[in-house]
Scaffold this active site. Sequence first.
Site, PDB file in Angstrom:
ATOM      1  N   GLU A 103       0.832  -1.206   0.000  1.00  0.00           N
ATOM      2  CA  GLU A 103       0.000   0.000   0.000  1.00  0.00           C
ATOM      3  C   GLU A 103       0.870   1.261   0.000  1.00  0.00           C
ATOM      4  O   GLU A 103       0.702   2.140   0.837  1.00  0.00           O
ATOM      5  CB  GLU A 103      -0.956   0.000   1.195  1.00  0.00           C
ATOM      6  CG  GLU A 103      -2.057  -1.042   1.112  1.00  0.00           C
ATOM      7  CD  GLU A 103      -3.040  -0.766  -0.019  1.00  0.00           C
ATOM      8  OE1 GLU A 103      -3.264   0.416  -0.335  1.00  0.00           O
ATOM      9  OE2 GLU A 103      -3.542  -1.753  -0.592  1.00  0.00           O
ATOM     10  N   ASP A 104       1.802   1.314  -0.918  1.00  0.00           N
ATOM     11  CA  ASP A 104       2.593   2.521  -1.148  1.00  0.00           C
ATOM     12  C   ASP A 104       3.562   2.881  -0.040  1.00  0.00           C
ATOM     13  O   ASP A 104       4.118   3.971  -0.043  1.00  0.00           O
ATOM     14  CB  ASP A 104       1.704   3.745  -1.393  1.00  0.00           C
ATOM     15  CG  ASP A 104       1.025   3.662  -2.734  1.00  0.00           C
ATOM     16  OD1 ASP A 104       1.628   3.068  -3.632  1.00  0.00           O
ATOM     17  OD2 ASP A 104      -0.086   4.175  -2.865  1.00  0.00           O
TER      18      ASP A 104
END
Lengths: 1158, 372
Positions: free
Chosen positions: A770-771
């Site tokens: 998630e980044d």
Amino acid sequence: MSSSRKEMPPPPQEGDGNDFHELYNEAKLSQPIKKIEEKWKLVPAFLRLRGLVKQHIDSFNHFLNVDIKQVIKANELITSEADPKFYMKFTYISIEKPKIEEDCESHQLYPNECRIRDLTYAATITVDLEYTKGDRIYIKKGVSIGRMPMMLGASNCWLNNMSNDMLARNKECPYDPRGYFIIKGVEKVLLIQEQMSKNRIIIEQDPKKNFCAQVTSSTYTTKSRTTIVHKNEKFYLKHNTLAEDIPIVVAFKAMGMQCDQEVAQIIGTEPMYLEGLALSLQECSQLNILTQSQALEYMGSKVKTVKAFGPSKSKTPSDEARDILRNVVLAHIPLSKHHMPYFQKCRYMGLMIRRVIEAVNDPTKLDDKDYYGNKRLELAGQLISLLFEDLFKRFQFDLQKQIDSALSRTGARRDNFDAITCIRQDTITSGLEMAIASGNWVLKRFKMERIGVTQPLSRLSYIAAIGMMTRINSQFEKTRKISGPRALQPSHWGILCPADTPEGESCGLVKNLALTTHVTTDCPEAPLHRICIDLGMEDAALLGGDELYSKEHVLIFLNGQPIGVHKQPQKFVRNFRFLRKRGRIQEFVSIYLNDQQNCIYIASDGGRLVRPLLVVEKGKLKLQQRDIEDLSLGLKDFNDFLKEGLIEYLDVNEENNALIALNEELLSREHTTHMEIDPFTILGCVAGLIPYPHHNQSPRNTYQCAMGKQAIGTCGYNQLNRVDTLLYLMVYPQKPLVKTRTIEINNFEKLPAGQNASVAIMSYSGYDIEDAVILNRSSLDRGFARALYVRRYQADIKRYSNGSADVIMPATLPKEKHRQGMFKKFHALDQSGVARVGEALNSGDIFINKYAPVQLADAANQTLSKPNHQPSDNFEYKPRPEAYKGANPAYVDRVIMTSTQEDPFLIKVITRQTRVPEIGDKFSSRHGQKGVVGLIVPQEDMPFSERNGWCPDLVMNPHGFPSRMTVGKMIELISGKAGVLTGACKYGTAFSGDPVEEMGKLLVKNGYSYDGKDVLMSGISGEILPCFVFSGPIYYQRLKHMVQDKMHSRARGPKSTLTRQPTEGRSRDGGLRLGEMERDCLIGYGAANLLLERLMISSDQFVVWVCGKCGFIGYEGMCSYCKSGEQVCSVKMPYACKLLLQELQSMNIRTQIKLADV
Amino acid sequence: MESKAKFVEDRKKRAVVKTHGIDNAATFEHPASFQATTGRPDKTSLKDFIDECDIEILSLNDEEIVFDLVGAEPPLANALRRILIAEIPTMAIEKVNMWQNTSIIPDENLAHRIGLVPIKADPREFEEHTALTQAEVEEGVDDTTRYTGDDCLKFKLHVRCTKKDPNAPMVINNTFDEERLYNNPNVYASHLTWEPLGNQRTKYPTPESEPKALYPDILIAKLRPGQEIEMELFCEKGTGKTHAKWSPVSTAYYRLVPDIRFKREIVGEDAKELKRLCPVGVFDIEDIGGIKKAVVGDARKCTTCRECIRPAKFADVVDLGKWKDRFEFHVETVGHYRPEELVVEALKKLKEKTVHWLEVIQQESASGAEEK
């Protein structure tokens, strides 16, 4: 440079014998036109002249030097009702440079002093007066009437034309954009306001789909909107002052037109217009209105009665109608002095009707409201001018009232009365100050009420500040879900940034100027009118309707008003433009020929958007390579090019008459009239920071525009002297390896916000989903992304009316000395009671040890009896210290003790923290790719390159790419890597950056793979990684969102007094709410006891005694209603419930609780 | 049978670089990895390892040592690398008493900068400083008073910037003439002065042996007239695990030694093209009887840029291999130790750790046996 000059072919010599052959040499003609190198250098040259925020400063300068004088001229006279002989005339107005008078001493006021001391950077407004005193006329010069907040960098600002050396001495940054105000120490920006053009006809459809023509008239005195509606095949005049729509022919008759033929002629006698008008003419005759007086009477009966006027000087309805026609309807059209005073208004109305009829027959002729040629921008100068005029009128009104009352007295006091003594300065001073400080622009006269016109200048980073100065606010309601005004329009090309707009509710309504946009200021009309006549225009005053609209010639408009006709439109336009190129007409005046409407529009009004373009003649640029060389040698500047006609300013409307080539390849011999200076100028200065933006998915550029403003960096060379409430600064900022022309132009290199991180794009651990990004601990140890967090606290030492004052004292009061345990919190204080510079502050430590007086009951009497007594003896002092709050310690950076105009003593304490990135801090590249730190890994665990031991600072997960499509980021990496290897910065300028193929070749040359992928070894297992890893430098920004400011937990803590429930929010150490949806889950799961515990036991459980007989709440064992304790039981309920029951009871609502055994 | 042995040998020893990635990159540690092919588990004996394992020094100078570690497996090589980075102690400034700092660098950033300055002192002559206990911290004991000559080096830094000509005007915007106009416009690492603690004066009697900053020209801060920095600095012994400033190496890494072969001969124009493709010049051309034939010149030059296997015609012919048991180590020292000493220290540390874990295991098995 000199060598390249030699290689240039000699410039073609005019009048040469070969000229003819040159021209007709087929081979030469078909040759591609040579590209002019470094054409972009015109952009900085332009910005030096017209700067990024120059429009603000220009506009304010126009107000200071031109507009304000007109305001005074329009309101120059004050007379008195009490004495007809009295008059006061304002003959001259001027504004000084900012100064301040303190302790009977005046000194120059510089911006930095204002910021530190919470002062307003303002200059005195002085007027020259001519007035009567007794029987004599006095002339007084240089009378102060108030203070005008001064825009930094304006003509009357000290910083104007100041050398860098002097700026440094005055603690100013040479790269500061300026163009803002300082009000009470706060920097305020007047945002650019977008509006529909004034005094122009707009044809549109109203909500009922009726066609209508609308004009917003605006003059110095009035603002009104006049509409002509086409309803049921008939035309009506619609206006705010009229309760009902007036049939248009009635309006014409009221304005003195006598017969239907006249009406028809002024609109046009072609069958189309006559047919359109027929029913309207019929309606009028049905109403039986034949004369002007009948028409006026009819109109008078429809006038809205305004209550507020009180006992009005009972005008007859027809007088009222005449007044409205004269002053309000189409107020911008002047009345003529001839026999038909309304002729011009009639003609204008006729024109409006014509346009509506055309639109009815062909809906494509409707105007586009969102078309940017129909918009005007209102800048600081215009806004302040409006406000100033309003305040000046109020000032005069107050003055007049005082003079009246003074003059209505009798005797010597009247004779010796000097009107100058009545001048009060604070009407204007505080009026201006308040409006700019609050952003509320309330002008009753124009029924204008705008909020949020000003905003405090964001000093988070340099880019945030510049971004704010180029921001445009539009007047549309944010809540309405309309797409039209929000959409990107073709007419925005080159003048508004296509990427820089916020997300969410104000998306598309808040815009930003493109790099080379300039906003015009007003330019006088009279000379233009004169020039038009000289160019052979037939004056409209001499022509009737038929002649005006004849197909033989075109109608010429000047700022929306028809002024005449011309038979040869092309020639007229060409000549006009020629004069403009020659400098006979101001360069920003636009002229364009509208073939569809058979009209020529000339515009010289302020607030239009213009941009410079290269002039092309016969398919060739007039600009030559040697001009650019002269420019870089400093022999010529932008103005010279303008004078030589190499460059021209075009506004949005005139662009419609131009064919603008994007680059040399697109030049065509016949039609091209202009060429772009450089395509990257369509972006604004914030979007210009993105390298290779043309390779990114467009929303990513928009995201970056929002994020670039949150990046921690440098905010100015004076950043360490600034006293902002909150400042984020980077310890080791770097200029980006991959830069753009815009970056060079807007000085981002000098004041950068970010660092070139070595990035490996690979999957590492599981902490990068998630980044999230992974950081290298050793990089952090060496100072990567380290930031300073500087915060200001302040306290003022007040004096009270009873003679007492706050005091600051060292350590503790003698009385409290015995409480040894409390001493620790005083450790930072020095002898004066304020923290020492350099001292560490932990949570709870006091840094300003302030005490406030509490008056004792008998002390008041003592002061009365002994007035000379030391006041401090009479007061008890209560501690009111300023204490540091925060989990991590901060250091005292500076202590400032000063005074403001209100407070005699003000202490500002500036604390500082150095923050090393930690897990949860936010980072972002320049491509809208944000992520938080997921894990910090020791260097030895990081993968390393087999080539040279290279090791990433930051690891990013490749899953961030497929859906985001930020190819620009990948190219940035490759270019950055090539730049590092060759020892030069590479360019990622929009549309023209260094091509990725070239960069790949550079990589290969240096022994790297062309695709940027390297062989890495695992730092954990020591094996070679089976995949190649895309790795290289990417410019990363650290964003201001840090966990330290956000993390929050609570076990037990404070409760709100009313409901006894836990407080809300981190700042109050609040609890975490188990909300409705969470409640639903627990119900669904059937966890009843957990629900009970969360909602009552752990929150506001309270034992209530309830009487089983009457159902009321009693108290322990007793019911006060039944006067017995027989059936009183204890019940546990939320305190909020008990509160509700009692509140209901207090409202005479009986609430009963019925008890039953379970 | 022979081909089987060759297959196993290749699988074990050679990784192959292809256009899409590296094949056969994994290590086969388990003795039974190839049992299915060879029919018997691998022999693993300490003696074999000792026989096979070797270090061949390729180059050595004051800054860097390059050597081949042969016959080892990645865990050993990696352990050596990790120890070099994180576990060899050095001396670095850890505590600072800041008496005066009127420069524009905030106190903590100045302290951070100065901590990163490498200090020339042999850490083997020092002991580790014992940290304060929690109780002592609460009591407010000043850690700097507890330093002794055995666990600390003390430096002083006192620099004051003044104008050379007292009558000169205060020039603000000058960046060019600072050395000419001011005394001490820059604070360098050479401004650090050593203050002996305990018997250190006798330990380091000569100016050459004196502890000092390794590189005198490291810029610490910039000053302008009237600004002053005065601070006391205390060095402690520590390792790169705690903070990168204690790391004794600029970089320590290894790579697998390349082994480039041709699957078939490349001759003529192709050979020329191949030679031209390689940016670092791995390939040569041999002229044998008029036939120009491509040969591998110096495989070690290869940087794995994969240019030679980019054209489809070479992708299957050029075999870019890497020996999985031959590690070309590069150890570049910061300057505290000589590079070769660093490797020895690292090996010592590795041995120490191994002995420690051996003891732990023996104790465990002993206690386990007792329980039974």
